[in-house]
Write a protein that holds these residues in place. Sequence first.
Motif, PDB file in Angstrom:
ATOM      1  N   VAL A 152       0.871  -1.168   0.000  1.00  0.00           N
ATOM      2  CA  VAL A 152       0.000   0.000   0.000  1.00  0.00           C
ATOM      3  C   VAL A 152       0.911   1.220   0.000  1.00  0.00           C
ATOM      4  CG1 VAL A 152      -1.761   1.292   1.265  1.00  0.00           C
ATOM      5  CG2 VAL A 152      -1.815  -1.216   1.262  1.00  0.00           C
ATOM      6  N   THR A 153       0.683   2.128  -0.951  1.00  0.00           N
ATOM      7  CA  THR A 153       1.549   3.293  -1.089  1.00  0.00           C
ATOM      8  C   THR A 153       0.705   4.554  -1.248  1.00  0.00           C
ATOM      9  OG1 THR A 153       3.286   4.296  -2.457  1.00  0.00           O
ATOM     10  CG2 THR A 153       1.734   2.861  -3.578  1.00  0.00           C
ATOM     11  N   ASN A 154       1.309   5.700  -1.010  1.00  0.00           N
ATOM     12  CA  ASN A 154       0.598   6.969  -1.215  1.00  0.00           C
ATOM     13  C   ASN A 154       0.990   7.601  -2.552  1.00  0.00           C
ATOM     14  OD1 ASN A 154       3.159   7.848  -0.654  1.00  0.00           O
ATOM     15  ND2 ASN A 154       2.594   9.129   1.067  1.00  0.00           N
ATOM     16  N   GLU A 155       1.694   6.854  -3.402  1.00  0.00           N
ATOM     17  CA  GLU A 155       2.085   7.345  -4.719  1.00  0.00           C
ATOM     18  C   GLU A 155       1.014   7.029  -5.756  1.00  0.00           C
ATOM     19  OE1 GLU A 155       5.918   5.882  -5.844  1.00  0.00           O
ATOM     20  OE2 GLU A 155       6.653   6.019  -3.794  1.00  0.00           O
ATOM     21  N   GLU A 156       0.895   7.882  -6.761  1.00  0.00           N
ATOM     22  CA  GLU A 156       0.052   7.647  -7.931  1.00  0.00           C
ATOM     23  C   GLU A 156      -1.406   7.359  -7.602  1.00  0.00           C
ATOM     24  OE1 GLU A 156       1.291   8.353 -10.785  1.00  0.00           O
ATOM     25  OE2 GLU A 156       3.344   8.462 -10.096  1.00  0.00           O
ATOM     26  N   ASN A 157      -1.937   8.006  -6.588  1.00  0.00           N
ATOM     27  CA  ASN A 157      -3.349   7.826  -6.266  1.00  0.00           C
ATOM     28  C   ASN A 157      -4.201   8.615  -7.250  1.00  0.00           C
ATOM     29  OD1 ASN A 157      -5.756   7.279  -4.930  1.00  0.00           O
ATOM     30  ND2 ASN A 157      -5.576   9.140  -3.732  1.00  0.00           N
ATOM     31  N   GLY A 185      -8.337  10.868  -2.148  1.00  0.00           N
ATOM     32  CA  GLY A 185      -7.812   9.568  -1.733  1.00  0.00           C
ATOM     33  C   GLY A 185      -6.387   9.686  -1.225  1.00  0.00           C
ATOM     34  N   LYS A 186      -5.944   8.676  -0.520  1.00  0.00           N
ATOM     35  CA  LYS A 186      -4.617   8.729   0.081  1.00  0.00           C
ATOM     36  C   LYS A 186      -3.718   7.590  -0.366  1.00  0.00           C
ATOM     37  CE  LYS A 186      -6.338  10.930   4.252  1.00  0.00           C
ATOM     38  NZ  LYS A 186      -6.558  10.822   5.680  1.00  0.00           N
TER      39      LYS A 186
END
Length: 73
Positions: free
Chosen positions: A10-15, A20-21
Amino acid sequence: EVRGTGSLEVTNEENHNDGGKNSLCVKGRTASWHGIQLNLSTFTKVGETYEFDSWIKAVAGGVQTISMSLQYT
């Protein structure tokens, strides 16, 4: 859950979603069918119609084929 080999992060990149987070990242796949697997049985009902979509980013170079499939059991 990952289907096949690889790891799920789970990452906060490319959302893509507004507000969204997080997004999901699969790394270390060794076959084209390896990827995210999600059991939707607790979210769906028999006889109902559903529409699925996704936003996918491929990080490797060159031409790639991306597909989404549904397994009904």
